[in-house]
Design a protein around this motif. Sequence first.
Motif, PDB file in Angstrom:
ATOM      1  N   ASP A  97      99.777  34.418  51.212  1.00  0.00           N
ATOM      2  CA  ASP A  97      99.746  35.672  52.313  1.00  0.00           C
ATOM      3  C   ASP A  97      98.483  35.644  53.110  1.00  0.00           C
ATOM      4  O   ASP A  97      97.374  35.326  52.604  1.00  0.00           O
ATOM      5  CB  ASP A  97     100.046  37.039  51.614  1.00  0.00           C
ATOM      6  N   HIS A  98      98.751  36.048  54.283  1.00  0.00           N
ATOM      7  CA  HIS A  98      97.417  36.303  54.977  1.00  0.00           C
ATOM      8  C   HIS A  98      97.822  37.465  56.143  1.00  0.00           C
ATOM      9  O   HIS A  98      98.903  37.952  56.449  1.00  0.00           O
ATOM     10  CB  HIS A  98      97.325  35.143  56.317  1.00  0.00           C
ATOM     11  N   TRP A  99      96.791  38.519  56.236  1.00  0.00           N
ATOM     12  CA  TRP A  99      96.898  39.579  56.928  1.00  0.00           C
ATOM     13  C   TRP A  99      96.735  39.012  58.278  1.00  0.00           C
ATOM     14  O   TRP A  99      96.167  38.282  58.792  1.00  0.00           O
ATOM     15  CB  TRP A  99      95.603  40.564  56.648  1.00  0.00           C
ATOM     16  N   ILE A 100      97.641  39.731  59.348  1.00  0.00           N
ATOM     17  CA  ILE A 100      97.810  39.424  60.559  1.00  0.00           C
ATOM     18  C   ILE A 100      97.650  40.773  61.585  1.00  0.00           C
ATOM     19  O   ILE A 100      98.409  41.570  61.165  1.00  0.00           O
ATOM     20  CB  ILE A 100      98.894  38.590  61.013  1.00  0.00           C
ATOM     21  N   ILE A 101      96.907  40.689  62.622  1.00  0.00           N
ATOM     22  CA  ILE A 101      97.173  41.511  63.703  1.00  0.00           C
ATOM     23  C   ILE A 101      97.316  41.236  64.920  1.00  0.00           C
ATOM     24  O   ILE A 101      96.565  40.275  65.180  1.00  0.00           O
ATOM     25  CB  ILE A 101      95.891  42.730  63.391  1.00  0.00           C
ATOM     26  N   ASP A 102      97.997  41.646  65.849  1.00  0.00           N
ATOM     27  CA  ASP A 102      98.278  41.303  67.216  1.00  0.00           C
ATOM     28  C   ASP A 102      98.297  42.299  68.208  1.00  0.00           C
ATOM     29  O   ASP A 102      99.042  43.052  67.992  1.00  0.00           O
ATOM     30  CB  ASP A 102      99.494  40.417  67.317  1.00  0.00           C
ATOM     31  N   ASP A 103      97.192  42.390  68.874  1.00  0.00           N
ATOM     32  CA  ASP A 103      97.175  43.336  69.988  1.00  0.00           C
ATOM     33  C   ASP A 103      97.744  43.075  71.348  1.00  0.00           C
ATOM     34  O   ASP A 103      97.422  43.748  72.384  1.00  0.00           O
ATOM     35  CB  ASP A 103      95.883  43.921  70.064  1.00  0.00           C
ATOM     36  N   GLY A 104      98.240  42.068  71.602  1.00  0.00           N
ATOM     37  CA  GLY A 104      98.741  41.468  72.817  1.00  0.00           C
ATOM     38  C   GLY A 104      98.014  40.556  73.310  1.00  0.00           C
ATOM     39  O   GLY A 104      98.374  39.743  74.185  1.00  0.00           O
ATOM     40  N   VAL A 105      96.631  40.678  73.411  1.00  0.00           N
ATOM     41  CA  VAL A 105      95.700  39.781  73.837  1.00  0.00           C
ATOM     42  C   VAL A 105      95.121  38.692  73.047  1.00  0.00           C
ATOM     43  O   VAL A 105      94.987  37.677  73.029  1.00  0.00           O
ATOM     44  CB  VAL A 105      94.747  40.526  74.865  1.00  0.00           C
TER      45      VAL A 105
END
Length: 101
Positions: free
Chosen positions: A52-60
């Motif tokens: 597992d890896h933590w992932i965050i995507d805010d669009g940019v």
Amino acid sequence: MNTLKIALALPVVGLLAACDAGPDKTEDRNFFDNDHLSTMRAGIWVDPNGCDHWIIDDGVEGYLSQRLDKFGKPVCSGSAPPTVATGDFKQGSTGTFGDPI
């Protein structure tokens, strides 16, 4: 004796000089929305090995960090098939930029 002191002090000075804190990496530096990363929701992306890896995507911008247990070992929970992301990791997206994925 002075030569010995200098020889012992020189590596310590070099190590201290290398301790530059650098920029704060806990804040999203996006021009459109400047948020602290702790306010964003993370999802889980499973790598090809099943870990597992933590992932965050805010669009940019996107953020990825390996998920570790309290002993520093990788967590391989099996929460999704390999190479699949789950969760509400696009919560930070404002819609300013379309995200094709």
